[in-house]
Scaffold this motif. Structure first.
Motif, mmCIF file in Angstrom:
data_model
loop_
_atom_site.group_PDB
_atom_site.id
_atom_site.type_symbol
_atom_site.label_atom_id
_atom_site.label_comp_id
_atom_site.label_asym_id
_atom_site.label_seq_id
_atom_site.Cartn_x
_atom_site.Cartn_y
_atom_site.Cartn_z
ATOM 1 N N ASP A 75 7.208 48.234 41.166
ATOM 2 C CA ASP A 75 6.281 49.262 41.650
ATOM 3 C C ASP A 75 4.980 49.244 40.854
ATOM 4 O O ASP A 75 3.908 49.491 41.393
ATOM 5 N N PHE A 86 6.824 40.993 53.548
ATOM 6 C CA PHE A 86 8.191 40.473 53.558
ATOM 7 C C PHE A 86 8.452 39.528 54.728
ATOM 8 O O PHE A 86 7.977 39.754 55.845
ATOM 9 N N VAL A 90 12.279 45.432 55.775
ATOM 10 C CA VAL A 90 13.507 46.221 55.671
ATOM 11 C C VAL A 90 13.408 47.470 56.547
ATOM 12 O O VAL A 90 12.380 48.143 56.571
ATOM 13 N N LEU A 92 14.230 51.258 57.314
ATOM 14 C CA LEU A 92 14.545 52.435 56.512
ATOM 15 C C LEU A 92 14.817 53.632 57.432
ATOM 16 O O LEU A 92 13.928 54.455 57.653
ATOM 17 N N SER A 107 0.299 56.785 45.599
ATOM 18 C CA SER A 107 0.654 56.328 44.238
ATOM 19 C C SER A 107 -0.270 55.197 43.794
ATOM 20 O O SER A 107 -0.626 55.109 42.624
ATOM 21 N N GLU B 389 17.914 46.486 48.566
ATOM 22 C CA GLU B 389 16.808 45.870 49.292
ATOM 23 C C GLU B 389 15.818 46.942 49.771
ATOM 24 O O GLU B 389 14.605 46.758 49.726
ATOM 25 N N ALA B 390 16.365 48.091 50.199
ATOM 26 C CA ALA B 390 15.500 49.206 50.610
ATOM 27 C C ALA B 390 14.713 49.735 49.413
ATOM 28 O O ALA B 390 13.521 50.035 49.521
ATOM 29 N N PHE B 392 13.833 47.988 46.799
ATOM 30 C CA PHE B 392 12.808 46.998 46.458
ATOM 31 C C PHE B 392 11.624 47.102 47.417
ATOM 32 O O PHE B 392 10.466 47.020 47.014
ATOM 33 N N TYR B 393 11.932 47.314 48.683
ATOM 34 C CA TYR B 393 10.863 47.419 49.680
ATOM 35 C C TYR B 393 9.926 48.579 49.325
ATOM 36 O O TYR B 393 8.708 48.431 49.314
ATOM 37 N N LEU B 394 10.523 49.737 49.020
ATOM 38 C CA LEU B 394 9.708 50.902 48.674
ATOM 39 C C LEU B 394 8.919 50.660 47.392
ATOM 40 O O LEU B 394 7.737 50.969 47.304
ATOM 41 N N ARG B 395 9.579 50.095 46.396
ATOM 42 C CA ARG B 395 8.900 49.882 45.114
ATOM 43 C C ARG B 395 7.796 48.830 45.247
ATOM 44 O O ARG B 395 6.764 48.937 44.597
ATOM 45 N N SER B 396 8.010 47.857 46.133
ATOM 46 C CA SER B 396 6.988 46.827 46.312
ATOM 47 C C SER B 396 5.724 47.400 46.952
ATOM 48 O O SER B 396 4.718 46.715 47.059
ATOM 49 N N ARG B 397 5.830 48.659 47.394
ATOM 50 C CA ARG B 397 4.639 49.319 47.950
ATOM 51 C C ARG B 397 4.029 50.296 46.936
ATOM 52 O O ARG B 397 3.236 51.154 47.284
ATOM 53 N N ILE B 399 5.686 52.597 45.117
ATOM 54 C CA ILE B 399 6.392 53.870 44.962
ATOM 55 C C ILE B 399 7.334 53.783 43.758
ATOM 56 O O ILE B 399 8.122 52.843 43.656
ATOM 57 N N LYS B 400 7.230 54.766 42.872
ATOM 58 C CA LYS B 400 8.044 54.741 41.649
ATOM 59 C C LYS B 400 9.533 54.804 41.976
ATOM 60 O O LYS B 400 9.934 55.382 42.988
ATOM 61 N N GLU B 401 10.314 54.265 41.061
ATOM 62 C CA GLU B 401 11.757 54.152 41.291
ATOM 63 C C GLU B 401 12.395 55.509 41.646
ATOM 64 O O GLU B 401 13.151 55.616 42.602
ATOM 65 N N LEU B 407 13.463 59.400 48.237
ATOM 66 C CA LEU B 407 13.133 59.196 49.658
ATOM 67 C C LEU B 407 14.354 58.690 50.427
ATOM 68 O O LEU B 407 14.651 59.152 51.525
ATOM 69 N N LEU B 408 15.068 57.743 49.820
ATOM 70 C CA LEU B 408 16.214 57.148 50.514
ATOM 71 C C LEU B 408 17.377 58.136 50.618
ATOM 72 O O LEU B 408 18.068 58.178 51.641
#
Lengths: 256, 442
Positions: A75, A86, A90, A92, A107, B389-390, B392-397, B399-401, B407-408
């Motif tokens: 992040d 990707f 994915v 969601l 963010s 994987e979900a 990682f997808y969010l963090r790759s955008r 968004i903090k862990e 969110l999930l």
């Protein structure tokens, strides 16, 4: 902007070495295409740059804007301007596009000391950027990638790229599974996002995307090493002659 | 092994001693009409005793552990005013308040006769003939009876009755606020009876959310009768905090062509054991039983459900979702029984769980017993972690862990919370769950 030096990467689970010494320099404003046969390590390179779990860097370094990229959480990398489109976006369920992107955009903006967007400003931005890749504006209500067609998913990746305005965009087989019309839309989206301070690393198996998005450099990755680098004409040669003429070599990889 | 009841030190003994006092004071030398009811409960409780260790139905909830306490059976200081509630919001004109199971008119707001022809109030003051009342109170499916039902029955003093007459609709959702007085180690046994007569309609929200900050134990029984063609939505919220204990029995009896939709929401507690039993005893019934449990810190939650399809041409839909973190334990045991004559049943069951830590435990057990041959039944149970994987997808955008995880988890709970049809309750629940998850993630 990005300096990859002698990068060796193995799969964490079984120790299989995938990247066997990749060296690559990418400067702001450049578009680099990385091509290569299946299993050559293209997607691994993209994954390692974005910070996906499951890989171990055994040797080498990746310096991004002067700092060690591999040290950063995924992040943090994204907030610093690294973006991965990707290969398999994915789904969601239960997370709306609007909620997801607002969290992401704000963010990133916060990190760059930019003003956090209000709901109105955000929706306006979303509408504007969605047009870039001809995504239906009603998508904001939908769950991220859920029920999206293959083409919509890929367009959604480029849409997110446009929203997040990264400095280094890595596109992992964004062209796969696209029909010719969708390919054109996606390419036009990418071209409109090219700028002098943004670099692209485009990973692709086929040359056809490069008909629309003209790269500055083309590299061929075979068996975990870059075995050939050149200009855009190299992509055409690969299209014509395939990958067979390129044998993995033990010699030093060629830098761009 | 059930300890001998002759032994004064047995777990059951203190309850039986207290029960004798309650029974004597309730009748005060004269019958109040419920003495035979209490006595029947006492006999059943004495002969059964609390579930022995290793009893299959209590396998993961060795309940005796929590019963080894000196309980107080008397009400403590009451409430001079209504405590606030995150779940209730503004009080409308349909609000029944019970303290230790006793209806308190001064804290309640009940519509007058012109507006609502039914009855919301104390069972003891109901105009419903005693034999009808008793027959409703005694409707317990013998397949699902427990010692706790019998104990509750043996202590019966009064309770809440909600009676929605034939062809009548509740103009607003009815809120029931259940409070427990401030006696420490209070063991209270509230009872609620809801009778929705044929062709009636209503939504009821049963709240046990007031946290008095002291140890409480409730052994509650709620009985719901849904008359033919009636439609009842019923929601139960348990969120009394880390010192609260709840043993709960819900019995739903449905007549032909009725619809009963329930949602069981459990957000805190030291121990929560709920047995939710549905008996669609007429053709053309629809039963929707849903629930969400959030087990944090060292909470122990055990949800048992049973749909007893006794008659043909019915539908049941069941969705229970849970998030289990820290050192919490959760149990889901969902039983669907389709009796031999119950043809053309559609019964769907799904249980999904996310376990957040290595020390959290989840036991999920679907049980389908089908004796009819022309049925459509399905069940699915999954227990897993947050999808990496979900994440990682969010963090790759960017968004903090912690935010990504939140969110999930919110998304995971979203579909079962969306089944709450009362808008204001659903919105509050979504906010409260999101807030709890933020604390969990942070």
């Amino acid at each position: 902007m990005l300096e990859i030096k002698n990068l060796h990467v193995s799969i964490e689970d079984d120790g299989t070495e995938i990247l066997k010494g990749v060296t690559l320099t990418v400067n702001a404003g450049e578009v680099h295409a990385i091509m290569g046969p299946n299993g050559s390590g293209k997607s691994t390179l993209a994954s390692v740059l974005a910070g996906r779990d499951g890989y171990v860097v055994t040797e080498g370094s990746v310096i991004y804007k002067g700092v060690d990229l591999l040290d950063m959480a995924p992040d943090k990398r994204a907030r610093e301007g690294v973006f991965l489109a990707f290969q398999y976006p994915v789904e969601l369920p239960g997370v709306s596009m609007a909620n997801f992107l607002r969290q992401a955009v704000n963010s990133v903006r916060e990190h760059r000391n930019q003003k956090v967007l209000s709901a109105m400003e955000f929706l306006k931005l979303m509408k504007e950027k969605a047009q870039l890749v001809q995504l239906d504006p009603s998508l904001k209500q939908r769950a991220v990638n859920e029920g999206f067609s293959g083409g919509e998913k890929k367009r959604n990746e480029i849409f997110q790229l446009a929203m997040l305005e990264p400095t280094l965009a890595i596109l992992d087989e964004t062209d796969s599974g696209l029909d010719i019309d969708a390919l054109r839309v996606v390419s036009e989206g990418i071209n409109s996002l090219r700028s002098s301070d943004r670099a692209f690393v485009i990973i692709t198996h086929y040359q056809r995307l490069l008909d629309y998005v003209i790269p500055d450099f083309v590299h061929v990755l075979v068996d975990g090493r870059i075995v050939e680098s050149g200009g855009k004409e190299l992509a055409l040669k690969l299209e014509d002659q395939g990958y067979d003429w390129l044998k993995p070599t033990e010699s030093d990889p060629i830098t761009a | 092994m059930i300890p001998s009841l002759d032994d004064n030190n047995s777990l059951e003994a203190q309850f039986l001693v207290a029960q004798a006092l309650v029974a004597a004071s309730a009748t005060n030398g004269q019958t109040d009409g419920f003495d035979a009811f209490r006595e029947a409960g006492r006999i059943r409780f004495s002969s059964q005793g609390f579930p022995a260790p290793r009893t299959e139905l209590w396998k993961y909830t060795p309940v005796r552990r929590w019963l080894k306490t000196d309980f107080s059976f008397d009400s403590g200081v009451g409430f001079s005013e209504l405590p606030s509630s995150e779940y209730r919001g503004d009080i409308g004109s349909y609000h029944a308040v019970c303290v230790d199971g006793i209806f308190i008119p001064s804290l309640s707001s009940i519509p007058d006769k012109d507006e609502f022809e039914g009855y919301i109030g104390a069972i003891s003051k109901a105009k419903m003939p005693l034999d009808r009342l008793l027959s409703h109170l005694e409707t317990i499916n013998p397949r699902t009876e427990t010692a706790f039902d019998a104990l509750n029955q043996s202590f019966f003093q009064d309770g809440l009755l909600v009676h929605i007459p034939h062809d009548t609709e509740l103009a607003e959702p009815l809120y029931i606020t259940n409070l427990v007085t401030s006696g420490s180690n209070a063991f209270m046994q509230p009872r609620t009876l809801i009778v929705a007569e044929s062709a009636s309609k209503g939504a009821i929200i049963d709240l046990r959310d007031h946290d008095s900050g002291i140890t409480t134990f409730e052994n509650s029984v709620t009985q719901i009768h849904v008359g033919s063609g009636a439609q009842l939505d019923y929601y139960h919220v348990f969120d009394r905090g880390p010192l609260s204990h709840l043993i709960r029995k819900l019995n739903v009896y449905q007549e032909a062509d009725s619809t009963c939709s329930t949602n069981e929401l459990i957000l805190s507690g030291a121990l929560v054991r709920t047995d939710l039993n549905f008996l669609p005893d007429g053709e053309g019934c629809t039963t929707n039983l849903n629930g969400f449990y959030l087990a944090q810190s060292d909470t122990h939650i055990d949800v048992h459900t049973m749909v007893d399809h006794a008659k043909p041409d019915c539908v049941s839909n069941e969705l229970f979702k849970g998030i289990i973190g820290d050192t919490a334990t959760a149990v889901f045991n969902g039983r669907v029984l389709v009796r031999q004559d119950a043809q053309r049943i559609n019964a769907y069951q799904s249980n999904r769980n996310i376990v957040l830590s290595d020390t959290a435990k989840m036991f999920s057990k679907p049980e389908l017993e089908i004796y009819a041959d022309d049925v459509k039944c399905s069940h699915g149970a999954t227990t897993g972690q947050i999808d990496s994987e979900a994440m990682f997808y969010l963090r790759s955008r960017g968004i903090k862990e912690s935010v990504a995880r939140n969110l999930l988890l919110q998304a995971f709970a979203a579909d079962v919370l969306a089944l709450v049809s009362v808008d204001s309750l659903r919105e509050r629940l979504q906010e409260i769950v999101a807030e709890r998850l933020r604390k969990q993630s942070g």
